[in-house]
Enzyme design. Structure first.
Site, short mmCIF file in Angstrom:
data_model
loop_
_atom_site.label_atom_id
_atom_site.label_comp_id
_atom_site.label_asym_id
_atom_site.label_seq_id
_atom_site.Cartn_x
_atom_site.Cartn_y
_atom_site.Cartn_z
N ASP A 150 42.75 36.68 -0.45
CA ASP A 150 43.58 35.47 -0.53
C ASP A 150 45.06 35.79 -0.28
O ASP A 150 45.44 36.96 -0.16
CB ASP A 150 43.37 34.85 -1.92
N ASP A 208 42.13 24.23 0.70
CA ASP A 208 40.85 24.19 -0.02
C ASP A 208 40.18 22.82 0.17
O ASP A 208 40.81 21.77 -0.01
CB ASP A 208 41.05 24.41 -1.52
C1 GLA Z 1 42.63 29.73 -3.31
C2 GLA Z 1 41.48 29.83 -2.31
C3 GLA Z 1 40.23 29.26 -2.97
C4 GLA Z 1 39.90 30.06 -4.23
C5 GLA Z 1 41.09 30.04 -5.18
C6 GLA Z 1 40.89 30.98 -6.36
O1 GLA Z 1 42.97 28.44 -3.60
O2 GLA Z 1 41.79 29.12 -1.14
O3 GLA Z 1 39.13 29.29 -2.07
O4 GLA Z 1 39.57 31.38 -3.86
O5 GLA Z 1 42.29 30.43 -4.53
O6 GLA Z 1 41.98 31.04 -7.21
#
Ligand code: GLA
Length: 405
Positions: A150, A208
């Site tokens: 990430d 997301d």
């Molecule tokens: C980000 C990612 C998500 C998830 C969260 C976890 O938002 O894009 O897919 O992994 O972090 O904290």
């Protein structure tokens, strides 16, 4: 003699490079398929619930259908020990990650894990910046097969992102284990231009996904249509071993209150979930499920386990579909397949059921075809066009096979 020595050296180096590239390419020859903890459990994960999902993945026929990974997302970390080695949260994972990996592997499933290219992850846990080689070795020692990396708490610019992703990719490649590398910076720095070169097999292209059909003015977040509209345009960047990743499948989440429900993710109908599966397969997307696999109803199983639909996603040619028709109501996508067939998707974005007629010539397909409906598994006629009823938010999915006469 000297000349001969140099040519031999050159040959050795170039074959080493080709092998190294092949090794990286082999990791995700087709888009990865699996289940990820985040959208269902959020940070509330444990070895118990991951084992349950592994059991369900094996018992429901998902493994047979091609789902091959279970990914532990954010929230597993318990900091570092006195040798700076990453350790799991001892309450959530009392037996440790190695033992969990052994369990998951015994079911014929691979195990993924999560970290971040900064000192803290998105949810505020210990991350890998400055410890790339050590963490890659730790993951290898545990038997990890996939890393989602990430980009929270990291600088905005793309130069730093390329460096940080490149550094972790190299550490993974050196670690001696095949670990698929998933770049997760949400498309902000256009990773489709650089993530493959940096060592990633897939890269998130959007924010997301939330568990809803589309964004509304009330709740500003990405639904299925918003993510699709971005990802569908990126078809030139997908190829065998390198995939655009439009985030997890919401199929079967319904009203569940995990992170996918944040900012208005109030759930979708089965028709909408079936559309997501159809469109994700047309886009050669990773198929990362997120519902509770131990509690799937018949509709969810029908959507996630349809072999003819999965075959479109996993097709060996590795092409992402192009959007050939894009008006306010109708979208038509075309995906060439390895055996010369075409997959065609017709999406009704409108609020009403309607009749649609598609002349195949209009989407660049000349000739006559036999038409198979991949959701009903029935023949849908033959010829130069298709005409039929499409429900609101439904996606029809067809395989077209050229007729010789
Ligand atoms: C980000 C990612 C998500 C998830 C969260 C976890 O938002 O894009 O897919 O992994 O972090 O904290």
């Amino acid at each position: 003699m000297k000349k001969r020595f140099f040519s031999l050296m050159l040959l050795a180096i170039s074959s080493y490079c080709a092998n190294a590239q092949d090794a990286v390419k082999k990791l995700a020859v087709t888009p990865p398929m699996g289940w990820m903890t985040w959208n269902y459990y959020g940070e509330d994960i444990s070895e118990q619930n991951i084992k349950e999902m592994a059991d369900a993945m094996a018992n429901t026929g998902m493994v047979k259908a091609g789902y091959q990974y279970i990914m532990i997302d954010d929230g597993w970390q318990g900091g570092r020990d006195n040798r700076n080695m990453m350790i799991p949260d001892a309450k959530k994972f009392p037996s440790g990650i190695k033992s969990l990996a052994d369990y998951v592997h015994s079911k014929g499933i691979k195990l993924g894990i999560y970290s971040d290219a900064a000192t803290l992850t998105c949810a505020g846990y210990t991350a890998s910046l400055g410890f790339e080689e050590q963490d890659a070795k730790t993951f290898t020692g545990w038997g990890i097969d996939y890393l989602k990396y990430d980009y929270c708490n990291a600088p905005e610019d793309s130069t730093t992102a390329k460096e940080r992703y490149g550094k972790m990719a190299r550490a993974l490649q050196k670690s001696g284990r095949d670990i698929t590398f998933s770049v997760c910076e949400w498309g902000d720095r256009q990773p489709w231009h650089w993530a493959a070169k940096a060592g990633g097999q897939l890269w998130r292209t959007t924010a997301d996904i939330r568990n809803k059909w589309k964004n509304t003015s009330k709740e500003n977040s990405a639904g299925i249509m918003d993510v699709y509209d971005i990802n569908v345009e990126l078809y030139p960047y997908a190829s065998v071993g390198h995939w655009n990743d439009p985030d997890m499948l919401n199929v079967g989440l319904y009203k569940h209150a995990g992170p996918a429900a944040w900012s208005g993710g109030n759930g979708c109908t089965d028709i909408e979930y079936q559309s997501q599966m159809s469109l994700w397969c047309m886009m050669a997307s990773p198929l990362i499920t997120s519902c509770n696999l131990a509690q799937m109803n018949e509709a969810t199983k029908r959507i996630l386990l349809n072999p003819d639909v999965i075959a479109i996603d996993q097709d060996a040619l590795g092409k992402q579909s192009a959007r050939k028709i894009n008006d306010t109501i109708w979208n038509v996508l075309v995906k060439p397949l390895a055996n010369g067939d075409y997959a065609v998707a017709i999406l009704n974005r409108g609020d009403n059921e309607a009749i649609y007629k598609l002349d195949f010539e209009k989407i660049g397909l000349n000739g006559k075809y036999t038409i198979t409906d991949l959701w009903s598994h029935k023949s849908s006629g033959k010829g130069k066009s298709w005409k039929g009823q499409v429900k609101s938010h439904e996606t029809k999915l067809f395989r077209l096979h050229i007729q010789n006469n």
